[in-house]
Design a protein around this motif. Structure first.
Motif, PDB file in Angstrom:
ATOM      1  N   PHE A  22       0.833  -1.200   0.000  1.00  0.00           N
ATOM      2  CA  PHE A  22       0.000   0.000   0.000  1.00  0.00           C
ATOM      3  C   PHE A  22       0.869   1.251   0.000  1.00  0.00           C
ATOM      4  O   PHE A  22       2.003   1.223   0.479  1.00  0.00           O
ATOM      5  CB  PHE A  22      -0.850   0.063   1.277  1.00  0.00           C
ATOM      6  CG  PHE A  22      -1.746  -1.105   1.509  1.00  0.00           C
ATOM      7  CD1 PHE A  22      -3.046  -1.104   1.026  1.00  0.00           C
ATOM      8  CD2 PHE A  22      -1.303  -2.208   2.219  1.00  0.00           C
ATOM      9  CE1 PHE A  22      -3.887  -2.176   1.260  1.00  0.00           C
ATOM     10  CE2 PHE A  22      -2.131  -3.290   2.456  1.00  0.00           C
ATOM     11  CZ  PHE A  22      -3.434  -3.276   1.978  1.00  0.00           C
ATOM     12  N   ASP A  23       0.290   2.374  -0.450  1.00  0.00           N
ATOM     13  CA  ASP A  23       0.930   3.662  -0.175  1.00  0.00           C
ATOM     14  C   ASP A  23       0.530   4.062   1.247  1.00  0.00           C
ATOM     15  O   ASP A  23      -0.267   3.379   1.898  1.00  0.00           O
ATOM     16  CB  ASP A  23       0.592   4.716  -1.235  1.00  0.00           C
ATOM     17  CG  ASP A  23      -0.875   5.121  -1.276  1.00  0.00           C
ATOM     18  OD1 ASP A  23      -1.630   4.864  -0.304  1.00  0.00           O
ATOM     19  OD2 ASP A  23      -1.283   5.715  -2.291  1.00  0.00           O
ATOM     20  N   VAL A  24       1.072   5.158   1.756  1.00  0.00           N
ATOM     21  CA  VAL A  24       0.816   5.537   3.149  1.00  0.00           C
ATOM     22  C   VAL A  24      -0.627   5.969   3.409  1.00  0.00           C
ATOM     23  O   VAL A  24      -1.055   6.034   4.550  1.00  0.00           O
ATOM     24  CB  VAL A  24       1.788   6.628   3.644  1.00  0.00           C
ATOM     25  CG1 VAL A  24       3.206   6.095   3.706  1.00  0.00           C
ATOM     26  CG2 VAL A  24       1.693   7.880   2.808  1.00  0.00           C
ATOM     27  N   LYS A  25      -1.363   6.249   2.355  1.00  0.00           N
ATOM     28  CA  LYS A  25      -2.772   6.622   2.521  1.00  0.00           C
ATOM     29  C   LYS A  25      -3.690   5.402   2.519  1.00  0.00           C
ATOM     30  O   LYS A  25      -4.894   5.521   2.683  1.00  0.00           O
ATOM     31  CB  LYS A  25      -3.181   7.608   1.440  1.00  0.00           C
ATOM     32  CG  LYS A  25      -2.443   8.933   1.541  1.00  0.00           C
ATOM     33  CD  LYS A  25      -3.079   9.983   0.672  1.00  0.00           C
ATOM     34  CE  LYS A  25      -2.345  11.273   0.675  1.00  0.00           C
ATOM     35  NZ  LYS A  25      -2.091  11.884   1.942  1.00  0.00           N
ATOM     36  N   GLY A  26      -3.124   4.208   2.299  1.00  0.00           N
ATOM     37  CA  GLY A  26      -3.916   2.986   2.323  1.00  0.00           C
ATOM     38  C   GLY A  26      -4.395   2.525   0.958  1.00  0.00           C
ATOM     39  O   GLY A  26      -5.188   1.596   0.871  1.00  0.00           O
ATOM     40  N   ASN A  27      -3.925   3.151  -0.115  1.00  0.00           N
ATOM     41  CA  ASN A  27      -4.297   2.718  -1.463  1.00  0.00           C
ATOM     42  C   ASN A  27      -3.516   1.457  -1.830  1.00  0.00           C
ATOM     43  O   ASN A  27      -2.288   1.436  -1.721  1.00  0.00           O
ATOM     44  CB  ASN A  27      -3.996   3.813  -2.484  1.00  0.00           C
ATOM     45  CG  ASN A  27      -4.815   5.057  -2.227  1.00  0.00           C
ATOM     46  OD1 ASN A  27      -6.028   5.006  -2.140  1.00  0.00           O
ATOM     47  ND2 ASN A  27      -4.138   6.188  -2.071  1.00  0.00           N
ATOM     48  N   LEU A  28      -4.223   0.418  -2.270  1.00  0.00           N
ATOM     49  CA  LEU A  28      -3.593  -0.839  -2.646  1.00  0.00           C
ATOM     50  C   LEU A  28      -2.844  -0.661  -3.966  1.00  0.00           C
ATOM     51  O   LEU A  28      -3.420  -0.255  -4.974  1.00  0.00           O
ATOM     52  CB  LEU A  28      -4.658  -1.934  -2.790  1.00  0.00           C
ATOM     53  CG  LEU A  28      -4.150  -3.321  -3.158  1.00  0.00           C
ATOM     54  CD1 LEU A  28      -3.245  -3.881  -2.070  1.00  0.00           C
ATOM     55  CD2 LEU A  28      -5.339  -4.248  -3.418  1.00  0.00           C
ATOM     56  N   LEU A  29      -1.544  -0.969  -3.951  1.00  0.00           N
ATOM     57  CA  LEU A  29      -0.711  -0.830  -5.147  1.00  0.00           C
ATOM     58  C   LEU A  29      -0.463  -2.176  -5.828  1.00  0.00           C
ATOM     59  O   LEU A  29      -0.413  -2.250  -7.056  1.00  0.00           O
ATOM     60  CB  LEU A  29       0.628  -0.183  -4.785  1.00  0.00           C
ATOM     61  CG  LEU A  29       0.552   1.162  -4.070  1.00  0.00           C
ATOM     62  CD1 LEU A  29       1.946   1.668  -3.736  1.00  0.00           C
ATOM     63  CD2 LEU A  29      -0.223   2.176  -4.899  1.00  0.00           C
ATOM     64  N   ALA A  30      -0.298  -3.223  -5.033  1.00  0.00           N
ATOM     65  CA  ALA A  30      -0.054  -4.564  -5.576  1.00  0.00           C
ATOM     66  C   ALA A  30      -0.429  -5.587  -4.512  1.00  0.00           C
ATOM     67  O   ALA A  30      -0.349  -5.304  -3.316  1.00  0.00           O
ATOM     68  CB  ALA A  30       1.410  -4.738  -5.965  1.00  0.00           C
ATOM     69  N   ASN A  31      -0.853  -6.752  -4.957  1.00  0.00           N
ATOM     70  CA  ASN A  31      -1.162  -7.820  -4.017  1.00  0.00           C
ATOM     71  C   ASN A  31      -0.918  -9.170  -4.675  1.00  0.00           C
ATOM     72  O   ASN A  31      -0.780  -9.258  -5.892  1.00  0.00           O
ATOM     73  CB  ASN A  31      -2.595  -7.712  -3.492  1.00  0.00           C
ATOM     74  CG  ASN A  31      -3.635  -7.880  -4.563  1.00  0.00           C
ATOM     75  OD1 ASN A  31      -3.645  -7.160  -5.554  1.00  0.00           O
ATOM     76  ND2 ASN A  31      -4.532  -8.837  -4.379  1.00  0.00           N
ATOM     77  N   ALA A  32      -0.843 -10.209  -3.839  1.00  0.00           N
ATOM     78  CA  ALA A  32      -0.572 -11.546  -4.358  1.00  0.00           C
ATOM     79  C   ALA A  32      -1.117 -12.617  -3.432  1.00  0.00           C
ATOM     80  O   ALA A  32      -1.247 -12.403  -2.222  1.00  0.00           O
ATOM     81  CB  ALA A  32       0.933 -11.755  -4.517  1.00  0.00           C
ATOM     82  N   THR A  33      -1.398 -13.748  -4.027  1.00  0.00           N
ATOM     83  CA  THR A  33      -1.626 -14.994  -3.308  1.00  0.00           C
ATOM     84  C   THR A  33      -0.380 -15.828  -3.562  1.00  0.00           C
ATOM     85  O   THR A  33       0.036 -15.994  -4.712  1.00  0.00           O
ATOM     86  CB  THR A  33      -2.881 -15.718  -3.822  1.00  0.00           C
ATOM     87  OG1 THR A  33      -4.011 -14.868  -3.624  1.00  0.00           O
ATOM     88  CG2 THR A  33      -3.089 -17.038  -3.102  1.00  0.00           C
ATOM     89  N   VAL A  34       0.241 -16.299  -2.474  1.00  0.00           N
ATOM     90  CA  VAL A  34       1.499 -17.034  -2.602  1.00  0.00           C
ATOM     91  C   VAL A  34       1.356 -18.389  -1.921  1.00  0.00           C
ATOM     92  O   VAL A  34       0.862 -18.466  -0.793  1.00  0.00           O
ATOM     93  CB  VAL A  34       2.677 -16.254  -1.964  1.00  0.00           C
ATOM     94  CG1 VAL A  34       4.005 -16.866  -2.384  1.00  0.00           C
ATOM     95  CG2 VAL A  34       2.635 -14.773  -2.322  1.00  0.00           C
ATOM     96  N   ASN A  35       1.774 -19.447  -2.631  1.00  0.00           N
ATOM     97  CA  ASN A  35       1.724 -20.810  -2.115  1.00  0.00           C
ATOM     98  C   ASN A  35       3.138 -21.327  -1.893  1.00  0.00           C
ATOM     99  O   ASN A  35       4.010 -21.161  -2.762  1.00  0.00           O
ATOM    100  CB  ASN A  35       0.994 -21.725  -3.096  1.00  0.00           C
ATOM    101  CG  ASN A  35      -0.462 -21.347  -3.213  1.00  0.00           C
ATOM    102  OD1 ASN A  35      -1.213 -21.463  -2.258  1.00  0.00           O
ATOM    103  ND2 ASN A  35      -0.864 -20.880  -4.377  1.00  0.00           N
ATOM    104  N   TYR A  36       3.355 -21.962  -0.756  1.00  0.00           N
ATOM    105  CA  TYR A  36       4.675 -22.467  -0.373  1.00  0.00           C
ATOM    106  C   TYR A  36       4.600 -23.946  -0.033  1.00  0.00           C
ATOM    107  O   TYR A  36       3.606 -24.423   0.508  1.00  0.00           O
ATOM    108  CB  TYR A  36       5.200 -21.741   0.882  1.00  0.00           C
ATOM    109  CG  TYR A  36       5.295 -20.264   0.726  1.00  0.00           C
ATOM    110  CD1 TYR A  36       6.451 -19.676   0.232  1.00  0.00           C
ATOM    111  CD2 TYR A  36       4.232 -19.438   1.073  1.00  0.00           C
ATOM    112  CE1 TYR A  36       6.543 -18.302   0.079  1.00  0.00           C
ATOM    113  CE2 TYR A  36       4.322 -18.069   0.928  1.00  0.00           C
ATOM    114  CZ  TYR A  36       5.467 -17.508   0.421  1.00  0.00           C
ATOM    115  OH  TYR A  36       5.545 -16.158   0.275  1.00  0.00           O
ATOM    116  N   LEU A  37       5.702 -24.645  -0.305  1.00  0.00           N
ATOM    117  CA  LEU A  37       5.931 -25.997   0.166  1.00  0.00           C
ATOM    118  C   LEU A  37       6.843 -25.874   1.372  1.00  0.00           C
ATOM    119  O   LEU A  37       7.934 -25.289   1.266  1.00  0.00           O
ATOM    120  CB  LEU A  37       6.607 -26.843  -0.922  1.00  0.00           C
ATOM    121  CG  LEU A  37       7.072 -28.234  -0.512  1.00  0.00           C
ATOM    122  CD1 LEU A  37       5.889 -29.110  -0.110  1.00  0.00           C
ATOM    123  CD2 LEU A  37       7.864 -28.869  -1.649  1.00  0.00           C
TER     124      LEU A  37
END
Length: 167
Positions: A119-134
């Protein structure tokens, strides 16, 4: 949101390594809602287009947040990324304060799924992901000669007690 504790930093990781001259040097905090958060800045040497962070660096931060989310409950859990589905919502600037958050969504004995956001400091979402791990032991990931305690050796208490978006 209140900080519960601080996580360790490594020597050379591109995201958290304090000895890496090209790294982000991000500090990570375990939060009261069982998430992990960081307040950080990308730097000019992380750019793709002028004034924009390279998508690979954004993905690296999202990946780091994912596994560190698991460390909010057990810092001895290690793993390797099986998949990362990133969405780039808005340009991510370098040289500006950013806030990122990771949280475990699903966990089993062998697998882990997390959600990570920048996020930026104002709370705007800039990027996101779902990540899977073994889940794997460090010796299975990096070889038997690697001591994770030597690499993850820095625990710098910096007095951060809360992380909030600007109003």
């Amino acid at each position: 949101m209140k900080v519960v504790s601080k996580q360790k930093n490594s020597k050379m990781c591109i995201i958290c390594g304090l000895d890496n001259p090209y790294g982000v040097k991000a500090q990570f905090y375990n939060m009261e809602d069982d998430s992990v958060m960081t307040v950080f800045k990308f730097h000019e040497n992380h750019q793709s287009y002028p004034l924009r962070v390279h998508g690979g660096m954004i993905a690296a931060m999202l990946d780091e947040l994912g596994l560190r989310a698991c460390w909010t409950k057990d810092e001895n859990v290690w793993g390797v990324t099986m998949s990362l589905e990133a969405k780039y919502r808005k340009p991510v600037p370098y040289g500006e304060k950013l806030i990122a958050k990771g949280k475990v969504v699903k966990e089993s004995e062998r697998f882990l799924q997390t959600k990570a956001e920048i996020f930026d400091v104002k709370g705007n979402l800039l990027a996101n992901a779902t990540v899977n791990y073994l889940k794997l032991q460090v010796s299975q990931i990096a070889g038997s000669g690697v001591d994770e305690h030597e690499e993850m050796c820095y625990l710098i208490e910096d007095g951060v007690k809360e992380i909030n978006f600007e109003q």
